[in-house]
Design a protein around this motif. Structure first.
Motif, PDB file in Angstrom:
ATOM      1  N   PRO A  44      33.561  45.654  47.878  1.00  0.00           N
ATOM      2  CA  PRO A  44      35.015  45.560  48.038  1.00  0.00           C
ATOM      3  C   PRO A  44      35.691  44.669  46.992  1.00  0.00           C
ATOM      4  O   PRO A  44      36.846  44.892  46.644  1.00  0.00           O
ATOM      5  CB  PRO A  44      35.182  44.991  49.449  1.00  0.00           C
ATOM      6  CG  PRO A  44      33.884  44.354  49.777  1.00  0.00           C
ATOM      7  CD  PRO A  44      32.853  45.162  49.065  1.00  0.00           C
ATOM      8  N   PHE A  45      34.950  43.668  46.474  1.00  0.00           N
ATOM      9  CA  PHE A  45      35.524  42.832  45.411  1.00  0.00           C
ATOM     10  C   PHE A  45      35.684  43.658  44.133  1.00  0.00           C
ATOM     11  O   PHE A  45      36.696  43.542  43.433  1.00  0.00           O
ATOM     12  CB  PHE A  45      34.636  41.618  45.144  1.00  0.00           C
ATOM     13  CG  PHE A  45      35.220  40.653  44.135  1.00  0.00           C
ATOM     14  CD1 PHE A  45      36.192  39.746  44.520  1.00  0.00           C
ATOM     15  CD2 PHE A  45      34.820  40.680  42.810  1.00  0.00           C
ATOM     16  CE1 PHE A  45      36.752  38.861  43.595  1.00  0.00           C
ATOM     17  CE2 PHE A  45      35.369  39.812  41.885  1.00  0.00           C
ATOM     18  CZ  PHE A  45      36.331  38.898  42.282  1.00  0.00           C
ATOM     19  N   LEU A  46      34.695  44.488  43.825  1.00  0.00           N
ATOM     20  CA  LEU A  46      34.801  45.385  42.669  1.00  0.00           C
ATOM     21  C   LEU A  46      35.968  46.348  42.854  1.00  0.00           C
ATOM     22  O   LEU A  46      36.727  46.618  41.913  1.00  0.00           O
ATOM     23  CB  LEU A  46      33.500  46.168  42.507  1.00  0.00           C
ATOM     24  CG  LEU A  46      33.473  47.230  41.404  1.00  0.00           C
ATOM     25  CD1 LEU A  46      33.700  46.606  40.040  1.00  0.00           C
ATOM     26  CD2 LEU A  46      32.150  47.998  41.420  1.00  0.00           C
ATOM     27  N   SER A  47      36.147  46.850  44.084  1.00  0.00           N
ATOM     28  CA  SER A  47      37.273  47.732  44.376  1.00  0.00           C
ATOM     29  C   SER A  47      38.593  47.016  44.141  1.00  0.00           C
ATOM     30  O   SER A  47      39.529  47.575  43.553  1.00  0.00           O
ATOM     31  CB  SER A  47      37.174  48.218  45.827  1.00  0.00           C
ATOM     32  OG  SER A  47      38.332  48.921  46.208  1.00  0.00           O
ATOM     33  N   ALA A  48      38.687  45.760  44.594  1.00  0.00           N
ATOM     34  CA  ALA A  48      39.915  44.983  44.398  1.00  0.00           C
ATOM     35  C   ALA A  48      40.190  44.752  42.919  1.00  0.00           C
ATOM     36  O   ALA A  48      41.346  44.822  42.463  1.00  0.00           O
ATOM     37  CB  ALA A  48      39.804  43.647  45.137  1.00  0.00           C
ATOM     38  N   LEU A  49      39.137  44.472  42.143  1.00  0.00           N
ATOM     39  CA  LEU A  49      39.296  44.254  40.708  1.00  0.00           C
ATOM     40  C   LEU A  49      39.791  45.516  40.017  1.00  0.00           C
ATOM     41  O   LEU A  49      40.704  45.468  39.179  1.00  0.00           O
ATOM     42  CB  LEU A  49      37.964  43.804  40.106  1.00  0.00           C
ATOM     43  CG  LEU A  49      37.952  43.537  38.594  1.00  0.00           C
ATOM     44  CD1 LEU A  49      38.921  42.422  38.238  1.00  0.00           C
ATOM     45  CD2 LEU A  49      36.538  43.182  38.136  1.00  0.00           C
ATOM     46  N   MET A  50      39.227  46.658  40.377  1.00  0.00           N
ATOM     47  CA  MET A  50      39.653  47.930  39.791  1.00  0.00           C
ATOM     48  C   MET A  50      41.097  48.239  40.149  1.00  0.00           C
ATOM     49  O   MET A  50      41.880  48.701  39.304  1.00  0.00           O
ATOM     50  CB  MET A  50      38.730  49.053  40.272  1.00  0.00           C
ATOM     51  CG  MET A  50      37.295  48.930  39.795  1.00  0.00           C
ATOM     52  SD  MET A  50      36.173  50.100  40.604  1.00  0.00           S
ATOM     53  CE  MET A  50      36.699  51.648  39.872  1.00  0.00           C
TER      54      MET A  50
END
Length: 296
Positions: A164-170
């Motif tokens: 989910p952190f990668l999703s937020a960054l994207m």
């Protein structure tokens, strides 16, 4: 380049804008729940692909009803940027939905709400905006909240929690690129390319993962498509009615509805560290929004 269009004066009806924002968060939470259900049974790529087919049909319908039709709506001087935006968003949705199936709605959304702070952090290198020390402090505090949720030092760290952190960054990069694209293109043009580029990219990937879907799940698939379109429409109307700084704090209701749905439907549990970490992230995000409004 397209000629600039006349800008309609904003009514700034804050009460109506808040109601529209809350309604949008309800729809988006419902969309997340349906996505988790379908992606838990079928391949994520196929689910997102079908959703984007409906999205593409919707943006084409809007373009045909606008002045100048599809040709005028699609005209852009930065096609590679628009295509990259669309592909980035559809990739982010795949990552987010995959995270729902592994971590659940509550923990995924608790980490994802860090994206406004990531937008603030990246606005300097991407857009050339000045980031003051107060904003950096808020960003640091928000990231501490993420660490509290992920608990990287507690026993064996689960790398799945990074999803989910990668999703937020994207999503943060997508938002900044959208703001950058708005310097030359209209909202309608960016919205059109988001749907078309995402649909083409997702079809190229998802068509290879096609599998039969039950009749009852086709109902949920249709509801997912409708919720996606209606959620975006509510959000667009919200920003037409009121200033973003006035309504953005109410976007955090998304986490509240997602948590309620996760508990009631999927039997999830709110762990203490997740509640504390999410509270810290929300406080840091609200502080950043307040500082932005004070500066204006």
């Amino acid at each position: 380049m397209t000629q600039p269009t006349a800008v309609q004066p904003q009514t700034n009806n804050v009460s109506a804008g808040i109601l529209l924002m809350i309604a949008a968060t309800v729809v988006f939470a419902l969309q997340d729940g349906i996505s988790r259900h379908l992606a838990g049974t079928y391949n994520t790529y196929m689910v997102v692909m079908i959703r984007y087919w409906f999205f593409a049909a919707f943006v084409v319908f809007l373009a045909t009803r606008s002045a100048g039709g599809i040709r005028a709506t699609a005209r852009t001087s930065q096609p590679f940027l628009q295509i990259f935006r669309g592909v980035l968003l559809v990739a982010e949705i795949c990552v987010a939905v995959y995270g729902f199936t592994l971590l659940g709605l509550i923990e995924s959304q608790a980490v994802f709400i860090v994206y406004p702070l990531l937008v603030a952090a990246l606005s300097g290198p991407v857009l050339g905006e000045r980031v003051g020390w107060r904003r950096w402090v808020a960003i640091g505090v928000g990231l501490i909240g993420v660490l509290i949720i992920l608990q990287p030092g507690m026993g064996v760290f689960n790398p799945v929690a990074i999803i989910p952190f990668l999703s937020a960054l994207m999503f943060a990069v997508y938002g900044l690129l959208t703001r950058y694209a708005a310097r030359r293109d209209t909202t309608a043009t960016s919205f059109f390319w988001t749907g078309i580029a995402g649909s083409v990219a997702m079809t190229a990937v998802g068509i290879w993962y096609w599998e039969p879907m039950s009749q009852s799940d086709w109902f949920w698939m249709g509801l997912l498509c409708l919720s996606g379109v209606s959620g975006h429409w509510l959000l667009i109307k919200c920003y037409e009615m009121a200033e973003a700084s006035a309504v953005q704090p109410f976007a955090y209701f998304h986490l509240v509805w997602a948590a309620m749905l996760g508990i009631a439907v999927f039997g999830e549990v709110v762990r203490t560290n997740v509640a504390i970490g999410a509270g810290i992230i929300m406080a840091a995000g609200l502080f950043t929004l307040w500082r932005e409004r004070m500066k204006r």
